[in-house]
Design an enzyme around this catalytic site. Structure first.
Site, PDB file in Angstrom:
ATOM      1  N   GLU A  34      -1.290   0.843   5.028  1.00  0.00           N
ATOM      2  CA  GLU A  34       0.149   0.769   5.597  1.00  0.00           C
ATOM      3  C   GLU A  34      -0.078  -0.512   6.062  1.00  0.00           C
ATOM      4  OE1 GLU A  34       1.264   5.273   6.976  1.00  0.00           O
ATOM      5  OE2 GLU A  34       0.625   3.827   8.586  1.00  0.00           O
ATOM      6  N   CYS A  35       1.154  -1.495   5.851  1.00  0.00           N
ATOM      7  CA  CYS A  35       1.334  -2.736   6.360  1.00  0.00           C
ATOM      8  C   CYS A  35       0.293  -3.551   6.295  1.00  0.00           C
ATOM      9  CB  CYS A  35       1.722  -2.406   7.981  1.00  0.00           C
ATOM     10  SG  CYS A  35       2.910  -3.639   8.670  1.00  0.00           S
ATOM     11  N   GLY A  36      -0.368  -3.973   7.264  1.00  0.00           N
ATOM     12  CA  GLY A  36      -1.721  -4.705   7.265  1.00  0.00           C
ATOM     13  C   GLY A  36      -2.339  -4.531   6.365  1.00  0.00           C
TER      14      GLY A  36
ATOM     15  N   SER B  71       2.033   0.316   1.267  1.00  0.00           N
ATOM     16  CA  SER B  71       3.287  -0.135   1.532  1.00  0.00           C
ATOM     17  C   SER B  71       3.613  -0.541   2.975  1.00  0.00           C
ATOM     18  CB  SER B  71       4.196   1.245   1.468  1.00  0.00           C
ATOM     19  OG  SER B  71       4.234   2.141   2.586  1.00  0.00           O
TER      20      SER B  71
END
Length: 459
Positions: free
Chosen positions: A337-339, A431
């Site tokens: 997720e993200c990072g 994502s």
């Protein structure tokens, strides 16, 4: 109604009033006074709960009535407050600020006021007293009467200029029937530095974070009436406690090892995630990608969000781990997720990363922030195509793929434009969208089942 651990909701008329300082200091002061304090944060924020955890000596948890169904707020509160004798719930933004959508209600969905209402807990309003005196009475009168389901039990005056200023403020508060439970003088801002996404995380800030929490604790203990606050705390939650075992169902066999990235670069996670993974049958082993290799026997990997862009040299220098992740991703389930998504790219701001997904990630000056109603585009190790979730974006990086990949999610941006987010390939689901595992327990069970199937095959 069934009595539950009494709570205090620390809210404010607006952001920047001092909620985090007061809430963190109150948690620490109550703990120092011998209380077992359960800390909570309204909304999706990952950073404040880290400071709460330092103050409380137990995990900080989130109560987000957008990421999870409202009917889970009470059960998750019960779960997170077990073995405590009081809870402190820090609000988000202004008291009545929440999600803006076509189904506008009062209090707004996800607001501090709505969570206080769901918990039947009193609100302590932290008011920045700079630049006002008698006008504070009008502010308190408005907040106290705006919605009858929310009880303003008292006010904590923050950044009070002088003894005379405090006297005038107290008179104005008493005139509208709102007791003053503390008056905190103006002080130098406590040394918790900020960056592009808010405060520097507690795990990154190290000894300085402990010093900052100690300073907040001392400040609140000196200027706030703790005994009066304890006497006001209350909560009535009828629902039973949330159970990770009930949420995921029958655990799988084989005890697959799920490696979960942690440490300074990857600290954006919810406390319920490892609890759900274990309930589903996994062994969860945390590791620090800055300095460590994958745990032995890992058959799945979780890469939460965080600030990899702040630790590029160290992440890139750990070439053994990057190679291990690239190999694992070819055969095992990986959730990023993200990072975590940025870390899986070929490179981030010119530094080689894991090269699991072809393309590059870049830090930008544009903040992407907001809740998203998303639909899964592709079957993956976590979701089947067509499943719907509510998630949250919170990033300043962007990615550009150089290969054809199935998207993870489709949703509309904050301005209504269609967005395809992330990538799915083999067992990898990556994502920008943060989801709350307690709101998506089936995805956790599915993820562990994929890992267990590899364990049984001896991979």
């Amino acid at each position: 109604m069934v009595s539950s651990v009494p709570a205090l909701v620390i809210a404010a008329p607006a952001s920047g009033s001092g909620k985090t300082t007061v809430a963190t200091g109150l948690i620490g002061a109550l703990r120092a006074a011998g209380h077992r304090v359960a800390p909570f944060k309204v909304g999706p924020d990952f950073i404040d709960p880290g400071y709460h955890a330092l103050a409380a000596g137990r995990p900080g948890r989130n109560l987000d009535a957008v990421l999870i169904p409202e009917e889970l707020i009470g059960p998750l509160y019960r779960h997170g407050s077990r073995d405590a004798d009081i809870a402190v719930v820090e609000g988000v933004m202004g008291l009545f600020d929440g999600r803006i959508d076509e189904h506008a209600v009062t209090p707004a969905r996800g607001s501090s006021a709505r969570v206080a209402e769901l918990l039947a807990a009193p609100v302590l309003l932290v008011v920045d007293a700079r630049g006002q005196s008698q006008s504070i009475g009008a502010v308190l009168h408005g907040f106290s009467t705006f919605h009858t389901g929310v009880h303003i039990a008292g006010v904590i005056l923050n950044r009070v200029g002088s003894a005379r200023h405090e006297q005038v403020l107290r008179q104005a508060c008493e005139a509208v029937g709102v007791p003053v439970l503390g008056a905190i003088p103006r002080h130098d801002e406590l040394s918790v530095p900020s960056r592009h996404l808010g405060l520097v995380t507690a795990v990154e800030h190290g000894d300085q974070a402990h010093s900052a929490v100690a300073a907040m604790t001392e400040l609140v203990a000196r200027h706030v009436d703790l005994a009066a606050l304890v006497g006001l705390a209350a909560s009535r939650v009828a629902a039973p406690s949330w159970s990770p075992e009930d949420a995921v169902g029958e655990p799988v066999g084989g005890a697959p090892v799920v490696a979960m990235a942690a440490g300074r670069a990857f600290s954006f996670g919810y406390a319920e995630h490892p609890e759900l993974l274990r309930a589903a049958g996994a062994q969860v082993v945390a590791f620090d990608p800055l300095t460590e290799r994958l745990p032995d026997g890992a058959t799945a990997l979780v890469l939460p969000g965080g600030f990899p862009e702040e630790h590029l040299a160290e992440l890139s220098a750990n070439t053994e781990l990057r190679a291990q992740i690239a190999e694992l991703a070819q055969r095992a389930p990986v959730q990023a997720e993200c990072g975590g998504l940025a870390y899986l790219m070929d490179e981030l701001d010119g530094h080689p990363m894991c090269a699991v997904l072809g393309g590059s990630a870049r830090f930008t000056q544009r903040l992407t922030l907001g809740y998203r109603e998303a639909v899964a585009v592709s079957d993956s190790a976590l979701y089947t195509a067509g499943e719907r979730v509510v998630g949250h974006e919170f990033h300043r990086t962007t990615v550009e793929f150089t290969e054809e990949l199935d998207s993870a999610w489709a949703f509309r941006s904050g301005v209504g434009s269609p967005v395809r987010d992330g990538a799915v390939r083999a067992g990898v689901h990556a994502s920008y969208l943060h989801t709350h595992p307690a709101g998506q327990p089936r995805s956790v069970a599915r993820f562990v089942a994929h890992a267990a199937s590899l364990t049984k095959l001896g991979r």
